[in-house]
Design a protein around this motif. Structure first.
Motif, short mmCIF file in Angstrom:
data_model
loop_
_atom_site.label_atom_id
_atom_site.label_comp_id
_atom_site.label_asym_id
_atom_site.label_seq_id
_atom_site.Cartn_x
_atom_site.Cartn_y
_atom_site.Cartn_z
N THR A 263 0.84 -1.19 0.00
CA THR A 263 0.00 0.00 0.00
C THR A 263 0.88 1.24 0.00
N LEU A 264 0.62 2.15 -0.94
CA LEU A 264 1.32 3.42 -1.00
C LEU A 264 0.39 4.50 -0.47
N ARG A 265 0.83 5.18 0.57
CA ARG A 265 0.06 6.26 1.16
C ARG A 265 0.79 7.56 0.87
N VAL B 288 -2.14 13.37 -13.36
CA VAL B 288 -1.29 12.25 -12.96
C VAL B 288 -2.12 11.18 -12.26
N PHE B 289 -2.95 11.62 -11.30
CA PHE B 289 -3.72 10.67 -10.52
C PHE B 289 -4.67 9.88 -11.43
N LEU B 290 -5.43 10.59 -12.25
CA LEU B 290 -6.39 9.92 -13.13
C LEU B 290 -5.69 9.16 -14.25
N GLY B 291 -4.42 9.49 -14.50
CA GLY B 291 -3.66 8.77 -15.51
C GLY B 291 -3.43 7.31 -15.15
N SER C 220 -12.65 4.27 -3.88
CA SER C 220 -13.48 5.24 -3.18
C SER C 220 -12.98 6.64 -3.46
N PHE C 221 -13.92 7.59 -3.44
CA PHE C 221 -13.59 8.98 -3.76
C PHE C 221 -14.39 9.91 -2.87
N GLU C 222 -13.69 10.77 -2.15
CA GLU C 222 -14.32 11.82 -1.37
C GLU C 222 -13.88 13.14 -1.98
N SER C 223 -14.82 13.90 -2.51
CA SER C 223 -14.48 15.17 -3.13
C SER C 223 -13.74 16.05 -2.13
N GLY C 224 -12.50 16.39 -2.45
CA GLY C 224 -11.69 17.19 -1.54
C GLY C 224 -11.10 16.40 -0.40
N GLY C 225 -11.33 15.07 -0.38
CA GLY C 225 -10.84 14.24 0.71
C GLY C 225 -10.04 13.05 0.23
N LYS C 226 -10.08 11.98 1.00
CA LYS C 226 -9.27 10.79 0.70
C LYS C 226 -9.76 10.07 -0.54
N ILE C 227 -8.80 9.57 -1.33
CA ILE C 227 -9.10 8.82 -2.55
C ILE C 227 -8.30 7.53 -2.52
N VAL C 228 -8.95 6.43 -2.83
CA VAL C 228 -8.30 5.13 -2.76
C VAL C 228 -8.37 4.45 -4.13
N LEU C 229 -7.21 3.99 -4.60
CA LEU C 229 -7.12 3.22 -5.83
C LEU C 229 -6.67 1.80 -5.49
N THR C 230 -7.16 0.82 -6.24
CA THR C 230 -6.70 -0.55 -6.11
C THR C 230 -6.25 -1.05 -7.47
N SER C 231 -5.35 -2.01 -7.48
CA SER C 231 -4.81 -2.50 -8.74
C SER C 231 -5.89 -3.20 -9.56
N ILE D 123 -3.35 5.22 -1.67
CA ILE D 123 -4.27 6.08 -0.92
C ILE D 123 -3.71 7.50 -0.90
N TYR D 124 -4.49 8.43 -1.44
CA TYR D 124 -4.08 9.84 -1.42
C TYR D 124 -4.93 10.59 -0.40
N THR D 125 -4.27 11.29 0.52
CA THR D 125 -4.97 12.08 1.54
C THR D 125 -4.44 13.51 1.49
N PRO D 126 -5.26 14.47 1.06
CA PRO D 126 -4.78 15.86 1.06
C PRO D 126 -4.66 16.40 2.47
N ILE D 127 -3.55 17.08 2.73
CA ILE D 127 -3.33 17.72 4.05
C ILE D 127 -2.86 19.15 3.77
N ARG D 128 -3.69 20.11 4.08
CA ARG D 128 -3.40 21.49 3.73
C ARG D 128 -2.23 22.07 4.52
#
Length: 476
Positions: A28-30, A52-55, A198-209, A225-230
């Motif tokens: 898992t890459l966080r 990049v993310f959607l790529g 899973s996708f939270e607009s402006g929040g955590k996004i999870v991708l699986t292979s 798993i991408y988590t934005p932290i301002r």
């Protein structure tokens, strides 16, 4: 940075000039950054982080390898049948994440969808006349004239499933500028190595292979798993504590301290993004200025005064702490079309700025709002504040108005234009100057040309030069 280099294809496109990762190996890459992903729709998500993310979810006919050369992706080969017709052979056996097979119909649909009025990537379809299905695995693209940038443009048009979009009411992108959404905003169905969990607009996004991906998986990451932290301090603490493995935008002021941490690895490279100012040069009266009844930005002397008020060296040394390259060109070094002459900054000369303002009829200066982001570029809010201070010293009382990128890009959209002066960055994702020059300097058409020309600069000579350059096949 072993773990970083193993995360699937496309990671070299990460937008930040600064990447820092913990030395760890796991499935898992966080990772984290200050910016948020506001939409999963590939026709809406135009900032580089989103691309990049959607790529990893959506693929294109062509891609770029690790040396940034064009390479096959969903198309295994292409042939120039005539100066205006190119035929593509599609990769057999490719399936979307919902199990439906990729066909030529999906290519035609994706190009047409990208060209629709609500699309924010329609500039990538300029010059394309028709997309014709020959058979399930063969498609021809006709251009209005010879188009040497066609492959570069196709690299920026993600392929969606026609059937999935039709079934879910997403055959066209929602009107992002007005805040509207459709099914594609929070859901995705591509052909890429990762699928949206899973996708939270402006929040955590999870991708699986994607276990059915056609390509050869290079790394060991099965979940990302991408988590934005301002907040800078919170984001950095998350890295140091091991809560996240990767930061794309570590605080510049902490770089030396981070380099000394043996548990972290820093990758620092120059990127071809240029931070620029855009001015409203069309309206007869600015929306956000103390000047009433006229537009000071229409006077070249005012614009020249602003150029001479900017201390590029101070921005480089004090704000960016040496992590920048001063330039006055829209095109960065390494991009096709770069000019060393055009990139040489003009002289910092506050006295000349004040004289130019006085000559233009503003001896006491004037007030203006300077719009900018506070979560999009490295030190963007600090750069904005520094510019405001420089302008104020010559009489232009610039008030910084930093906003999160989701609000900023709605406000500064070329069709909405709720700004008089703003700071923005341009990244030539095609590695060719045309994508930036046509987007910023061409007269706004609403059909793709001038899609980033919020200031409404218009020059028939420039339009003609861009048209001639775009159809020139001789690269010598």
């Amino acid at each position: 940075m072993k773990f970083l280099s193993r995360w699937s294809k496309g990671l070299w496109l990460l937008p930040a000039a600064l990447l820092i990762a913990a030395t760890a190996n796991a499935a898992t890459l966080r990772w984290s950054g200050s910016g948020e992903l506001v939409s999963c729709d590939p026709a809406i998500s135009t900032d580089t982080a989103a691309l990049v993310f959607l790529g990893h979810i959506y693929e294109r006919l062509v891609t770029r390898d690790r040396n940034f050369a064009l390479a096959p992706s969903l198309a295994v080969s292409w042939e120039q049948l005539s100066p205006t017709t190119m035929r593509f052979k599609l990769r057999p056996g490719v399936k979307f994440h919902d199990g439906t097979p990729l066909t030529a119909d999906d290519i035609a649909f994706s190009v047409e969808r990208a060209s629709q009025p609500n699309s924010l990537i329609k500039s990538n379809t300029v010059g394309i006349k028709a997309v014709t299905r020959i058979d399930d695995l063969t498609v021809e693209i006709q251009t209005e004239q010879p188009l040497p940038t066609l492959l570069n443009q196709l690299y920026l048009i993600p392929v969606m499933s026609r059937a999935w979009a039709a079934r879910n009411g997403a055959t066209g992108p929602a009107h992002y500028v007005s805040g509207k959404e459709n099914f594609a905003t929070r859901n995705a169905n591509g052909t890429g190595p990762f699928q949206l969990k899973s996708f939270e607009s402006g929040g955590k996004i999870v991708l699986t292979s994607n276990p059915a991906w056609w390509g050869k998986r290079e790394g060991n990451v099965t979940e990302a798993i991408y988590t934005p932290i301002r907040a800078n301090a919170t984001r950095l603490a998350a890295l140091v504590s091991g809560e996240v493995d990767l930061l794309v935008d570590p605080p510049v002021q902490d770089l030396e301290r981070l380099k000394a941490n043996p548990q972290l690895k820093l990758l620092q490279i120059p990127e071809p993004r240029v931070i620029v100012l855009q001015l409203d040069v069309e309206r007869d009266e600015l929306l956000f200025s103390t000047v009433k009844g006229k537009n000071p930005f229409k006077d070249r002397r005012v614009r020249e005064a602003m150029r001479h008020a900017i201390d590029h060296d101070a921005l480089h040394r004090k704000v960016m702490r040496g992590n920048s390259i001063p330039t006055t060109s829209l095109i960065a070094k390494g991009v096709a079309g770069y000019s060393e002459k055009a990139a040489t900054p003009v002289a910092f000369d506050p006295a000349k700025s004040r004289k130019l303002l006085a000559d233009a009829g503003y001896p006491q200066g004037f007030g203006i709002t300077l719009d900018c982001t506070n979560d999009r570029y490295i030190l963007d809010e600090q750069i904005c504040a520094a510019l405001a201070g420089m302008f104020s010293k010559v009489g232009i009382d610039a008030t910084p108005n930093p906003k999160p990128k989701a609000l900023f890009f709605q406000k500064t959209d070329a069709s909405r234009r709720e700004t008089s002066l703003f700071m923005v960055g341009y990244y030539p994702t095609t590695v060719d100057a045309m994508v930036v020059l046509e987007g910023v300097l061409h007269t706004y058409s609403g059909r793709g040309e001038g899609d980033n020309n919020t200031g409404r600069y218009s020059n028939p000579k420039m339009d003609a030069l861009l048209k001639a350059a775009k159809t020139e096949l001789d690269v010598g």
